[in-house]
Motif scaffolding. Sequence first.
Motif, short mmCIF file in Angstrom:
data_model
loop_
_atom_site.label_atom_id
_atom_site.label_comp_id
_atom_site.label_asym_id
_atom_site.label_seq_id
_atom_site.Cartn_x
_atom_site.Cartn_y
_atom_site.Cartn_z
N LEU A 27 5.91 5.75 1.03
CA LEU A 27 5.56 6.50 2.24
C LEU A 27 6.51 6.19 3.38
N HIS A 30 9.05 8.58 4.10
CA HIS A 30 8.59 9.91 4.51
C HIS A 30 7.96 9.88 5.90
N PHE A 32 6.72 7.44 7.77
CA PHE A 32 5.94 6.29 8.23
C PHE A 32 6.92 5.18 8.62
N ASP A 281 -4.16 0.95 -2.54
CA ASP A 281 -4.84 2.24 -2.68
C ASP A 281 -5.97 2.20 -3.70
N GLU A 325 4.86 -0.66 4.05
CA GLU A 325 4.23 0.28 3.12
C GLU A 325 2.71 0.11 3.16
N ALA A 328 1.51 1.87 6.07
CA ALA A 328 1.56 3.32 5.84
C ALA A 328 0.41 3.79 4.96
N ARG A 329 0.09 3.00 3.92
CA ARG A 329 -1.03 3.39 3.03
C ARG A 329 -2.35 3.40 3.78
N ASN A 332 -2.28 6.49 5.93
CA ASN A 332 -2.47 7.68 5.10
C ASN A 332 -3.93 7.84 4.68
N PRO A 340 -1.21 8.46 -2.73
CA PRO A 340 0.14 8.51 -3.28
C PRO A 340 0.27 7.56 -4.47
N ALA A 342 3.44 5.47 -5.70
CA ALA A 342 4.87 5.18 -5.59
C ALA A 342 5.49 4.76 -6.90
N THR A 345 6.72 7.69 -9.40
CA THR A 345 7.38 8.71 -8.59
C THR A 345 8.18 9.71 -9.42
#
Length: 418
Positions: A27, A30, A32, A281, A325, A328-329, A332, A340, A342, A345
């Motif tokens: 993330l 993108h 973050f 996550d 990260e 960011a998670r 998100n 997401p 990662a 990917t």
Amino acid sequence: MNEIFPSLVALATFVSVARAQPAVDLLIDHGFPSTGTLNLNTVLAAVTAKKGTFHFGSTYDTFNADQSWFDSVFSTFYRHVVAENGCKWDAPEPSQGVKSLTECLGAQSFATHLGFRVVVGTIIPQHVQAEIQGMGASVTSRDVVNEVVGDGVSAGMTSLQCVQNKCDWPLVTSDGSGVPLVTDLSFIFAAFKTAFQFAGANTRLAVNEYNTGGAEAKTACIINLIKRIQANTTIPFNRLVSSLAIPLGVSAMITEMDIEVNADTTPNLRYQAAIWGDYLDVCLYASNCFEFINWDPRDDLSWRGSAAAATLFDTNGNPKPAAYEVAARLQNFANGGAEPCATATGTGVCTITITGTMTVGRTAVGTTKTTTTTTSSAPTQPTGPTNCASAEWGQCGGIGWAGCLGCPSGTTCQVLND
Ligand SMILES: *[C@@H]1O[C@H](CO)[C@@H](O)[C@H](O)[C@H]1NC(C)=O
């Protein structure tokens, strides 16, 4: 959702080794933030609002140097304190009957000073009551029984066999009589009974274990052990999950998260960030996971050593890609974003499915994370020699592994979490 009354919690400990570095899609690639000051206070409040309760924290010991860094990082990033060693048996009771809660209470007072709560590490039966009463009701989770199941267990073992398989303690008495030291599970039941009797009404009581993600026999041991504990003590199973049929109704916690890398390179640190984010996550998107504890707050304090670079912050206390990260998670998730993935990917998507099974890949106990991927070629099988020995606790297999596949004498090799 309410914080629950004393109840059993199955703990999944994840320690992973970041191996070869497939391309990852983070993330932080993108939009973050991947630089600058990290402050999770707002986003953790938002995550807590969505999940009902959520603790994100790290371990703390009173003898840590650099107190100002600790004050800062626990005020802005880690927002939950876990007593790393201060509450283990040898600190509160250095010799039998001698009570010394100084270090344990030191971790607690650090947490109180920051205005939040504490998780306690290992506790063993005889001093459960003294420690619980000495600490009061502010403890959110208590690791009552720590790492009691062996790594060499196999399917179908009884709970007692699972515990006897733990070879860290002597299996026979030292008088040479050959009588197994652990002949029943009464010491575990006693610890839970005492903890249940004296713990605060909001304290979760935990069976903590590692390697429950990849080893099915060990996971089965934990499930059976929890059933035995419940049957013997009648402590209620956690009723955290309302509409989903999680077996036993226990909740899950990620309790000792660290990820070792074999070299402190950018691709390794990016892969580490990917794994960290995907594990976080699993907990965020699972309906029965409310606690994610990072084991050791920075690399130079990690039990794995500085070179392993196994934490979220480097040896100078600066955030690594994984720290960004993680932030960011959380953001998100708070934003209502899809999960997401990662580490898959470019080849597919991740979805969380609560199946009600306790089969776990890299997931929290009680949930199954289904990863749908389309790969263009089969995974590379390990190619290393079988006639040389890997280091104990070192890697001995896995996708693409070209090192030794043998294990040191007296140990058993296991391949986990390819
Ligand atoms: C619980 O375990 C203890 C010790 O093994 C045993 O004496 C006791 O009968 C058990 N109680 C129940 C209710 O199963």
